[in-house]
Design a protein around this motif. Structure first.
Motif, PDB file in Angstrom:
ATOM      1  N   LEU A   6       0.814  -1.216   0.000  1.00 21.63           N
ATOM      2  CA  LEU A   6       0.000   0.000   0.000  1.00 21.63           C
ATOM      3  C   LEU A   6       0.848   1.267   0.000  1.00 21.63           C
ATOM      4  CD1 LEU A   6      -3.020  -0.746   2.378  1.00 21.63           C
ATOM      5  CD2 LEU A   6      -3.062  -0.377  -0.093  1.00 21.63           C
ATOM      6  N   SER A   7       2.000   1.218   0.621  1.00 20.41           N
ATOM      7  CA  SER A   7       2.853   2.406   0.643  1.00 20.41           C
ATOM      8  C   SER A   7       3.344   2.747  -0.764  1.00 20.41           C
ATOM      9  CB  SER A   7       4.045   2.213   1.586  1.00 20.41           C
ATOM     10  OG  SER A   7       4.941   1.235   1.088  1.00 20.41           O
ATOM     11  N   ILE A   8       3.480   1.741  -1.630  1.00 15.02           N
ATOM     12  CA  ILE A   8       3.900   1.998  -3.011  1.00 15.02           C
ATOM     13  C   ILE A   8       2.758   2.645  -3.796  1.00 15.02           C
ATOM     14  CG2 ILE A   8       4.891   0.997  -5.084  1.00 15.02           C
ATOM     15  CD1 ILE A   8       6.636   0.893  -2.520  1.00 15.02           C
ATOM     16  N   ILE A   9       1.522   2.257  -3.511  1.00 11.38           N
ATOM     17  CA  ILE A   9       0.370   2.935  -4.122  1.00 11.38           C
ATOM     18  C   ILE A   9       0.380   4.407  -3.726  1.00 11.38           C
ATOM     19  CG2 ILE A   9      -2.139   3.095  -4.173  1.00 11.38           C
ATOM     20  CD1 ILE A   9      -1.148   0.764  -5.752  1.00 11.38           C
ATOM     21  N   ALA A  10       0.648   4.673  -2.445  1.00 10.08           N
ATOM     22  CA  ALA A  10       0.751   6.065  -1.985  1.00 10.08           C
ATOM     23  C   ALA A  10       1.868   6.795  -2.709  1.00 10.08           C
ATOM     24  CB  ALA A  10       0.982   6.097  -0.474  1.00 10.08           C
ATOM     25  N   ALA A  11       2.990   6.100  -2.937  1.00 18.33           N
ATOM     26  CA  ALA A  11       4.108   6.709  -3.658  1.00 18.33           C
ATOM     27  C   ALA A  11       3.731   7.016  -5.099  1.00 18.33           C
ATOM     28  CB  ALA A  11       5.327   5.777  -3.626  1.00 18.33           C
ATOM     29  N   ILE A  12       2.994   6.100  -5.754  1.00 15.98           N
ATOM     30  CA  ILE A  12       2.584   6.325  -7.139  1.00 15.98           C
ATOM     31  C   ILE A  12       1.662   7.539  -7.234  1.00 15.98           C
ATOM     32  CG2 ILE A  12       1.196   5.371  -9.024  1.00 15.98           C
ATOM     33  CD1 ILE A  12       2.352   2.638  -8.371  1.00 15.98           C
ATOM     34  N   LEU A  13       0.726   7.662  -6.293  1.00 21.77           N
ATOM     35  CA  LEU A  13      -0.161   8.831  -6.290  1.00 21.77           C
ATOM     36  C   LEU A  13       0.638  10.113  -6.061  1.00 21.77           C
ATOM     37  CD1 LEU A  13      -3.178   7.385  -4.262  1.00 21.77           C
ATOM     38  CD2 LEU A  13      -3.106   7.903  -6.700  1.00 21.77           C
TER      39      LEU A  13
END
Length: 321
Positions: free
Chosen positions: A197-204
């Motif tokens: 999930l932290s990578i999704i946050a990074a992508i956003l």
């Protein structure tokens, strides 16, 4: 006296390499898609489901020893990673994952209890730093929510840019954002860095950062369209990029300094997030200069940017954003 990393006025011909950059990006995007389907992503517990335990051991042990103990519990797929070794007298930190445990809270709690009991007996003095348990249903919902979040963010940006600029700007901006997201997925698939999930946050965050850089360039392009009505579009875009180059370098440079410090000294928990951010800053700056700008050249623009047309979002151009 102000600090200047580059001269006040530059005349770099960015678009001279535009075609080569676009072909290279298309090749990289195709490679990223192939890697995604061939290797997949190394999904973390957030997306795959299961139990994750990060523990500090009082002394260093072989990784195989932890793996053998967990395999003996017959809890499904097991993965053990050494986060830090026991060099210098420090404790050894181990990250352990076991397979999906279902959606029953009692069963999940029983798995955690069993894990802790066995590890306490095998490794006296063990200290638990993190214990997470995610069921299959929850992990599936998180995958859907993550994809939906990225998709909605890009669609919202498409609408925003369409209102603020002409449709050509909107298409170019969104294409550069999609480029950034695909290449980020590709590099995570290639390197098999844990995708959570932290990578999704990074992508956003990458999407927002790249958009900010692109809008700065687009604003200058729109201003110059009004000032230089007869200048060739390639030269006008090059001029606009050069005029915003100092701001781009200062912003990207200071952001990278902070991210590199977090990557090397922030610990393993945020390493994947900071890597994604570092990659995003680099590829986002590149796409703002080459991908978005080259698409503007190919799509063509209304030469008088001060006159809105009924066919584009510039019918709102007289409204200050």
């Amino acid at each position: 006296m102000r600090l200047r990393l580059i001269p006040e006025t530059t005349t770099i011909g960015f678009l001279k390499l535009g075609k080569a950059a676009v072909f290279a990006s298309i090749g990289a995007m195709i490679a990223s898609v192939i890697l995604f389907f061939a290797l997949g992503l190394n999904y973390g517990i957030d997306f795959r489901g299961g139990t994750l335990v990060m523990a500090e051991m009082p002394e260093e042990r072989p990784i195989g020893e932890y793996r053998d103990i967990l395999n003996g519990l017959d809890l499904g797929q097991v993965a053990v990673t050494e986060v830090s070794s026991g060099e210098g007298g420090a404790g050894q930190t181990i990250l352990m994952r076991v397979g999906i445990t279902g959606d029953d809270p009692d069963a999940q709690s029983a798995v955690v209890t069993e894990l802790r009991t066995v590890l306490d007996a095998a490794f006296p003095g063990i200290s638990y730093l993190q214990v997470d348990n995610v069921g299959a249903k929850v992990s599936g919902e998180l995958v859907q929510a993550g994809v939906l979040a990225v998709t909605l963010a890009i669609l919202a940006i498409l609408f925003y840019i369409w209102i603020r600029f002409e449709w050509q700007f909107s298409v170019a901006a969104v294409a550069s954002l999609v480029h950034d997201v695909i290449l980020t997925i590709g590099v995570f698939s290639l390197l098999q860095i844990e995708f959570n999930l932290s990578i999704i946050a990074a992508i956003l965050t990458i999407v927002g950062y790249s958009l900010n850089d692109t809008v700065i360039v687009f604003d200058r392009v729109r201003e110059n369209l009004r000032k230089y009505k007869s200048k060739p579009l390639d030269d006008l875009i090059d001029l606009s990029i050069n005029e915003t180059l100092s701001r781009t370098i200062m912003t990207s440079g200071t952001t990278l300094i902070a991210l590199l410090a977090l990557y090397f000294f922030g610990g393993s928990v945020i390493k994947g997030f900071t890597f994604a951010m570092i990659w995003g800053v680099v590829v986002g700056t590149y796409s703002s200069i080459y991908i978005a700008s080259m698409l503007l050249v190919r799509l063509g623009l209304n030469r008088d940017g001060s006159k809105p047309t009924g066919k584009a979002g510039t019918q709102f151009a007289d409204v200050e954003a």
